[in-house]
Structures are given as C-alpha cells and as structure tokens.
Design a protein around this motif. Structure first.
Motif, short mmCIF file in Angstrom:
data_model
loop_
_atom_site.label_atom_id
_atom_site.label_comp_id
_atom_site.label_asym_id
_atom_site.label_seq_id
_atom_site.Cartn_x
_atom_site.Cartn_y
_atom_site.Cartn_z
N HIS A 196 -8.36 4.97 9.04
CA HIS A 196 -9.42 5.13 8.04
C HIS A 196 -9.72 6.60 7.75
O HIS A 196 -10.87 7.02 7.65
N VAL A 200 2.76 -1.37 4.32
CA VAL A 200 2.18 -0.02 4.37
C VAL A 200 3.30 1.01 4.31
O VAL A 200 4.10 1.12 5.23
N GLN A 223 -4.86 5.73 6.21
CA GLN A 223 -5.99 4.92 5.79
C GLN A 223 -5.99 3.57 6.51
O GLN A 223 -7.04 3.07 6.94
N TYR A 224 -4.81 2.98 6.64
CA TYR A 224 -4.68 1.64 7.23
C TYR A 224 -5.00 1.64 8.72
O TYR A 224 -5.73 0.77 9.21
N HIS A 225 -4.46 2.62 9.45
CA HIS A 225 -4.60 2.62 10.91
C HIS A 225 -5.83 3.39 11.41
O HIS A 225 -6.40 3.04 12.44
N GLN A 255 0.86 -1.18 0.00
CA GLN A 255 0.00 0.00 0.00
C GLN A 255 0.90 1.24 0.00
O GLN A 255 1.64 1.46 0.94
N ALA A 269 -1.07 6.09 3.10
CA ALA A 269 -1.45 4.68 3.28
C ALA A 269 -1.57 4.34 4.76
O ALA A 269 -2.48 3.60 5.17
N ALA A 270 -0.67 4.90 5.59
CA ALA A 270 -0.71 4.64 7.03
C ALA A 270 -1.97 5.20 7.67
O ALA A 270 -2.59 4.56 8.52
#
Length: 226
Positions: A181, A169, A177-179, A61, A174-175
């Motif tokens: 949202h 990630v 969104q990943y952690h 990502q 990306a971080a």
C-alpha cells in the motif's frame, strides 16, 4: 486445375520469410520500447487467456512508472537477486552459466538458473512462461537484439515495470500498492528484498513469507556495495 505440392525449396523460403518478418517485427518493437512503455506483454496475454479457463475473477493491475520514480532499493535488490553481473555482461552471464552447468553435472539438477535480466525481459515482452525448447530458443536469439537496441538502464526500467508480482499484478508500482500500500518510490530496503525474493515464483510467493531469502538478498546487496 491441378494442385502442385510445394517443393522443399519453396517451403524453406516460406519458413525463412516468416522468421525474417517475425524478427523484424520484434526488432521494431524493441526500438519503439526505447521510448514507450508496452501497453501489454506476451505474459500479460498468457495470463489473460489462462483466466478464461480458471475459476474466479481476473483483474490486471499494471501501472508503468519511469525509473526515476522507482526506489533504488528495489532496483538494487532485483539486480542482486536475479542477475548480479547485469551491468558487466552483454546479455548472457557466461560465468553463471558455467557455474550452473558444473552444479548440474555434480548434483544432477541445478537449484538456480542462469537467465539474465535481459533474457527474462524478452521472455516477458514477447513470449510466455512455458519451459519449451522453442520458447528458450527465441529467448536466446532475442537477447542480443535487446542488448543492442536498449541501454542497460532502459532494460532494467522495462523489466521492473512488466514482470509479474502476484495474480494479475504486473510491474513494481502495482506490486508496491498491492503488497505494501505504498508507491514504488517509497519502498524500504526490507520491502525491496522481500519483493525481489518473490520474482522467481510470483504467483505463489508472498513478501511476508520471505524472511530467509529476503535476508540473503539483503546480504548480497551489502556485498555488492549497495
């Protein structure tokens, strides 16, 4: 036809030419990265190769975004956590290096390294996460080149966009969104401090577990005037 073994002078010339070409390539890439985001980095490649030998699916990502779309909170948190004198030094924080050496002499082993954001950037761009002396030598010699070619703002922008923040990630967008949202532009102060706390060990640490270190980073931010 009789084979002639190369002389020491020929070997030295060949090795010298190799390093001239290698550093010339890295210099050209740094010039390109003044305007272009890297499509991949050395650490990206390292993780991809590692995934071939690990069990489980690997999904990268990576969504680079301009600095203007990255919250000031995460910019300040990462500087406070990783390199408090980032805007004052020229690639190496000699005060921090001296402090770490004093700690090493006193305690046997320092608890915190002295690598600057610029050093970490060149490691991520062109090298790997290995702790070998060869990698460290390349990192040290590439750091002044990066400081010469790139502005401080661009170094920070590239750094926030390429470093690791979890399995596969890469980069703050990306971080986020990943952690959490959410986008990098909407990160809160608490979220930013927790994400910055994960940078030293991104594949093991989770922002939700970074209560204590996150609070320390927030205090550093306050003391720095952020």
């Amino acid at each position: 036809m009789k084979f002639r073994r190369p002389t020491l002078r020929q070997i030295a010339s060949g090795v010298g030419l190799f390093f001239v070409i290698l550093y010339g390539f890295w210099f050209c890439m740094l010039v390109l990265y003044r305007w272009v985001m890297p499509p991949f980095t050395g650490v990206h490649v390292e993780r991809r190769i590692q995934s071939w030998f690990d069990k489980g699916e690997y999904k990268k990502q990576y969504q680079p975004v301009p600095l203007s779309k990255i919250s000031l909170q995460i910019q300040h948190a990462v500087v406070a956590a990783e390199d408090g004198r980032f805007f004052q030094h020229h690639g190496f924080d000699w005060e921090q290096i001296e402090h770490v050496l004093e700690k090493e002499v006193k305690n046997g082993r320092p608890r915190r390294g002295a690598s600057t954001i610029t050093q970490q950037l060149v490691k991520n761009l062109f090298l790997t996460t290995s702790r070998s002396p060869v990698r460290k030598t390349f990192e040290i010699t590439l750091t002044p080149m990066a400081e010469l070619v790139l502005s401080k703002q661009r170094i920070l922008e590239l750094y926030l966009n390429v470093i690791e923040w979890g399995p596969g990630v890469f980069g703050i967008e990306a971080a986020s969104q990943y952690h959490y949202h959410t986008s990098a532009a909407r990160l809160s102060r608490d979220q930013s401090a927790r994400l910055a706390a994960c940078v030293p060990s991104p594949r093991r640490r989770k922002p939700t577990r970074m209560d204590q270190y996150g609070a320390i980073i927030e205090e550093r931010m306050r003391l720095m005037g952020y």
